[in-house]
Design a protein around this motif. Sequence first.
Motif, mmCIF file in Angstrom:
data_model
loop_
_atom_site.group_PDB
_atom_site.id
_atom_site.type_symbol
_atom_site.label_atom_id
_atom_site.label_comp_id
_atom_site.label_asym_id
_atom_site.label_seq_id
_atom_site.Cartn_x
_atom_site.Cartn_y
_atom_site.Cartn_z
ATOM 1 N N GLY A 25 -27.390 -24.704 6.301
ATOM 2 C CA GLY A 25 -28.828 -24.519 6.543
ATOM 3 C C GLY A 25 -29.247 -25.411 7.703
ATOM 4 O O GLY A 25 -28.410 -25.848 8.508
ATOM 5 N N GLY A 27 -30.354 -28.521 7.666
ATOM 6 C CA GLY A 27 -29.821 -29.880 7.566
ATOM 7 C C GLY A 27 -28.325 -29.937 7.826
ATOM 8 O O GLY A 27 -27.845 -30.802 8.567
ATOM 9 N N GLY A 28 -27.569 -29.025 7.214
ATOM 10 C CA GLY A 28 -26.106 -29.046 7.351
ATOM 11 C C GLY A 28 -25.669 -28.832 8.794
ATOM 12 O O GLY A 28 -24.791 -29.540 9.309
ATOM 13 N N ARG A 47 -22.164 -20.951 1.548
ATOM 14 C CA ARG A 47 -22.000 -19.991 0.452
ATOM 15 C C ARG A 47 -22.247 -18.548 0.894
ATOM 16 O O ARG A 47 -21.574 -17.626 0.465
ATOM 17 C CB ARG A 47 -22.997 -20.379 -0.647
ATOM 18 C CG ARG A 47 -22.950 -19.527 -1.862
ATOM 19 C CD ARG A 47 -23.998 -19.964 -2.844
ATOM 20 N NE ARG A 47 -25.329 -19.892 -2.252
ATOM 21 C CZ ARG A 47 -26.439 -20.227 -2.893
ATOM 22 N NH1 ARG A 47 -26.381 -20.688 -4.113
ATOM 23 N NH2 ARG A 47 -27.610 -20.108 -2.319
ATOM 24 N N SER A 52 -27.114 -17.776 7.481
ATOM 25 C CA SER A 52 -28.413 -17.225 7.104
ATOM 26 C C SER A 52 -29.450 -17.390 8.200
ATOM 27 O O SER A 52 -29.638 -18.481 8.726
ATOM 28 C CB SER A 52 -28.910 -17.933 5.852
ATOM 29 O OG SER A 52 -30.277 -17.714 5.699
ATOM 30 N N ASP A 144 -18.204 -21.062 -1.190
ATOM 31 C CA ASP A 144 -19.099 -21.740 -2.128
ATOM 32 C C ASP A 144 -18.475 -23.074 -2.543
ATOM 33 O O ASP A 144 -17.366 -23.088 -3.068
ATOM 34 C CB ASP A 144 -19.235 -20.799 -3.339
ATOM 35 C CG ASP A 144 -20.362 -21.175 -4.258
ATOM 36 O OD1 ASP A 144 -21.102 -22.110 -3.928
ATOM 37 O OD2 ASP A 144 -20.489 -20.531 -5.317
ATOM 38 N N ALA A 173 -25.391 -30.628 1.569
ATOM 39 C CA ALA A 173 -26.618 -30.149 2.234
ATOM 40 C C ALA A 173 -26.886 -28.753 1.701
ATOM 41 O O ALA A 173 -27.111 -27.811 2.460
ATOM 42 C CB ALA A 173 -26.426 -30.147 3.747
ATOM 43 N N LYS A 179 -26.240 -27.352 -6.302
ATOM 44 C CA LYS A 179 -25.371 -27.485 -7.480
ATOM 45 C C LYS A 179 -24.751 -28.871 -7.507
ATOM 46 O O LYS A 179 -24.279 -29.328 -8.535
ATOM 47 C CB LYS A 179 -24.198 -26.502 -7.358
ATOM 48 C CG LYS A 179 -24.468 -25.100 -7.791
ATOM 49 C CD LYS A 179 -23.138 -24.332 -7.743
ATOM 50 C CE LYS A 179 -23.391 -22.865 -7.514
ATOM 51 N NZ LYS A 179 -22.265 -22.180 -6.909
ATOM 52 N N LEU A 305 -28.184 -34.557 1.346
ATOM 53 C CA LEU A 305 -28.945 -34.507 2.600
ATOM 54 C C LEU A 305 -29.965 -33.369 2.529
ATOM 55 O O LEU A 305 -29.688 -32.308 1.961
ATOM 56 C CB LEU A 305 -27.966 -34.297 3.761
ATOM 57 C CG LEU A 305 -28.545 -34.244 5.178
ATOM 58 C CD1 LEU A 305 -27.603 -34.948 6.160
ATOM 59 C CD2 LEU A 305 -28.775 -32.819 5.652
ATOM 60 N N ASP A 307 -33.022 -30.938 1.542
ATOM 61 C CA ASP A 307 -33.635 -30.553 0.266
ATOM 62 C C ASP A 307 -32.763 -30.924 -0.931
ATOM 63 O O ASP A 307 -33.269 -31.100 -2.036
ATOM 64 C CB ASP A 307 -33.889 -29.040 0.228
ATOM 65 C CG ASP A 307 -35.115 -28.633 1.034
ATOM 66 O OD1 ASP A 307 -35.803 -29.529 1.569
ATOM 67 O OD2 ASP A 307 -35.379 -27.422 1.124
ATOM 68 N N GLY A 320 -38.252 -29.202 6.882
ATOM 69 C CA GLY A 320 -37.242 -29.067 7.936
ATOM 70 C C GLY A 320 -37.093 -30.374 8.705
ATOM 71 O O GLY A 320 -35.983 -30.819 9.003
ATOM 72 N N ALA A 323 -35.013 -33.007 6.903
ATOM 73 C CA ALA A 323 -33.577 -32.681 6.907
ATOM 74 C C ALA A 323 -32.971 -33.015 8.274
ATOM 75 O O ALA A 323 -31.852 -33.538 8.373
ATOM 76 C CB ALA A 323 -33.379 -31.200 6.574
HETATM 77 C C1 LIG Z 1 -32.896 -18.324 3.161
HETATM 78 C C2 LIG Z 1 -33.855 -19.463 3.360
HETATM 79 C C3 LIG Z 1 -35.150 -19.205 3.827
HETATM 80 C C4 LIG Z 1 -36.056 -20.249 3.990
HETATM 81 N N1 LIG Z 1 -37.304 -19.978 4.471
HETATM 82 C C5 LIG Z 1 -38.175 -20.979 4.689
HETATM 83 C C6 LIG Z 1 -39.469 -20.726 5.247
HETATM 84 O O1 LIG Z 1 -39.822 -19.593 5.526
HETATM 85 N N2 LIG Z 1 -40.313 -21.768 5.458
HETATM 86 C C7 LIG Z 1 -39.937 -23.061 5.149
HETATM 87 O O2 LIG Z 1 -40.717 -24.001 5.373
HETATM 88 N N3 LIG Z 1 -38.726 -23.335 4.622
HETATM 89 C C8 LIG Z 1 -37.842 -22.327 4.387
HETATM 90 N N4 LIG Z 1 -36.612 -22.599 3.867
HETATM 91 C C9 LIG Z 1 -36.304 -23.979 3.494
HETATM 92 C C10 LIG Z 1 -36.023 -24.865 4.661
HETATM 93 O O3 LIG Z 1 -34.992 -24.332 5.463
HETATM 94 C C11 LIG Z 1 -35.616 -26.196 4.092
HETATM 95 O O4 LIG Z 1 -36.624 -26.672 3.213
HETATM 96 C C12 LIG Z 1 -35.457 -27.269 5.124
HETATM 97 O O5 LIG Z 1 -35.113 -26.764 6.368
HETATM 98 C C13 LIG Z 1 -34.389 -28.260 4.661
HETATM 99 O O6 LIG Z 1 -33.109 -27.733 4.998
HETATM 100 P P1 LIG Z 1 -31.804 -27.895 4.126
HETATM 101 O O7 LIG Z 1 -30.666 -27.768 5.083
HETATM 102 O O8 LIG Z 1 -31.872 -29.088 3.268
HETATM 103 O O9 LIG Z 1 -31.815 -26.648 3.163
HETATM 104 P P2 LIG Z 1 -31.651 -25.105 3.502
HETATM 105 O O10 LIG Z 1 -32.141 -24.803 4.864
HETATM 106 O O11 LIG Z 1 -32.226 -24.413 2.335
HETATM 107 O O12 LIG Z 1 -30.057 -24.872 3.534
HETATM 108 C C14 LIG Z 1 -29.193 -24.979 2.413
HETATM 109 C C15 LIG Z 1 -27.960 -24.145 2.711
HETATM 110 O O13 LIG Z 1 -26.952 -24.428 1.747
HETATM 111 C C16 LIG Z 1 -26.342 -23.202 1.351
HETATM 112 N N5 LIG Z 1 -25.745 -23.428 0.036
HETATM 113 C C17 LIG Z 1 -26.387 -23.530 -1.154
HETATM 114 N N6 LIG Z 1 -25.501 -23.796 -2.133
HETATM 115 C C18 LIG Z 1 -24.272 -23.872 -1.551
HETATM 116 C C19 LIG Z 1 -22.968 -24.134 -2.049
HETATM 117 N N7 LIG Z 1 -22.751 -24.363 -3.353
HETATM 118 N N8 LIG Z 1 -21.919 -24.140 -1.171
HETATM 119 C C20 LIG Z 1 -22.135 -23.888 0.163
HETATM 120 N N9 LIG Z 1 -23.365 -23.626 0.681
HETATM 121 C C21 LIG Z 1 -24.416 -23.638 -0.165
HETATM 122 C C22 LIG Z 1 -27.511 -22.222 1.368
HETATM 123 O O14 LIG Z 1 -27.077 -20.894 1.406
HETATM 124 C C23 LIG Z 1 -28.229 -22.645 2.637
HETATM 125 O O15 LIG Z 1 -27.706 -22.013 3.779
HETATM 126 C C24 LIG Z 1 -35.671 -21.589 3.668
HETATM 127 C C25 LIG Z 1 -34.367 -21.850 3.203
HETATM 128 C C26 LIG Z 1 -33.451 -20.802 3.053
HETATM 129 C C27 LIG Z 1 -32.039 -21.090 2.560
#
Ligand SMILES: Cc1cc2nc3c(=O)[nH]c(=O)nc-3n(C[C@H](O)[C@H](O)[C@H](O)COP(=O)(O)OP(=O)(O)OC[C@H]3O[C@@H](n4cnc5c(N)ncnc54)[C@H](O)[C@@H]3O)c2cc1C
Length: 403
Positions: A25, A27-28, A47, A52, A144, A173, A179, A305, A307, A320, A323
Amino acid sequence: MSKKRPAKNIPDDAVPERIVIAGAGIGGLTAALALSRRGVASEVFERREALSEAGAGIQLGPNATKVLAGLGILESVRVFSSEPDHLRVHDGQSGRVLARMPLGQWMRERHGAPYLTVHRQDLHRALSSAIQGDPLITVSPGRDVVSFLHRPDGVDISMGNGECLAATALIAADGLWSKLRAQVTPTAAPKPAGKCAYRTVVPLAALPPLLSANDVHIWLAPGAHIVHYPVRQGSEVAVVVVIDGVASHESWNSAASVDALRASPISGFAAHVRDFIFANHVWRMWPLQKLAPVERWTNGATALLGDAAHPMLPFFAQGGGMAIEDAAVLAKNIAGDGTLPDRLYAYEVERKARVNRVVTASKTNGRIYHLDGPMALARNGVLAAAPPGLMMRRYDWLYGWTA
Ligand SMILES: Cc1cc2nc3c(=O)[nH]c(=O)nc-3n(C[C@H](O)[C@H](O)[C@H](O)COP(=O)(O)OP(=O)(O)OC[C@H]3O[C@@H](n4cnc5c(N)ncnc54)[C@H](O)[C@@H]3O)c2cc1C
């Protein structure tokens, strides 16, 4: 970037450090890029079958865009972004503008980086393009990460397909519904926060002509609020409507009907904004989640890291951004000295107080936005009376941050 650059964590004469990141995502991917810029190789496992590009709007304050500038990708994000001039706060029911706070040039000059509004797809694509061909980063979709076990010198990681990987460190991340979080620190699962967010992205032509196009607008009312802002160089508008209520599913992407909005306090909003919301848009809904701050972000050679570490309500527009900040600080510490667990712990120590402050501020904003009766009148009075620059200067601690 030079393809010949040696990896700092793969010296010729030692066992290489293997840094695994779960989740591609925001952060990652930023973490992988930040590590690479410091000469540290990493492997990202996602995953989803494809990287995405779902989502709608994300706001990036100067605290986050400064990190993107440092990684050399601000310009590739900026070409798809908008840079709003103001934040306009309205009373939702009367439509009256309560406050007009400076963004645009004011933010750039005060904090040395722009305040951008961007479609999550565009931000994700800019990050994905930046890591493509980077010899220090591999990304594997459709993988995953299920669980891990600590070893004295690292972690054994179990994948969904039954494979087991030995790594020196695991960065979880994996987002809001992580999980891996509960394996790093004792914690409950996120719970419904009692509010649902509906989002859509519409062409600029759908915005009522009365409303300034290049501003962030927030409309406040008892039990509901609306936020909308330009994305894609102003050609589209990202809209989020938050209403009090509970729904139970774990997805960013459930289809939603405008009927739920028609039956909500939005029906009492000023006609022009209400009609804008009730027009024929394609809505997605997600129930907002809350989680008390987790006790630890790291445990030995694993670290949370984004969310996964600190789910936050979206009322400060910093999910965002935090992250992205995490990624920069994590990379700085991993590239430093000491054992890997010590370096990860240093990251946790550096981040926690700031992020907890942002989490608390987001929660407080959520309450303030939906106030009713005399409390709402008091809020409106304060907003209307305060000098606009002064209101924004109160957030210097947030936007003035540097890694
Ligand atoms: C599909 C999607 C749509 C979003 N839309 C919005 C939006 O419209 N507005 C907004 O403010 N925020 C949105 N967010 C949330 C936003 O991206 C995050 O709150 C913020 O950017 C923090 O990012 P993050 O990397 O911590 O989490 P995320 O950006 O949520 O990324 C987490 C990633 O980890 C992957 N993942 C989960 N479990 C596993 C696993 N077991 N093994 C491997 N990979 C795994 C997920 O598929 C995802 O790609 C969305 C997130 C996602 C996943």
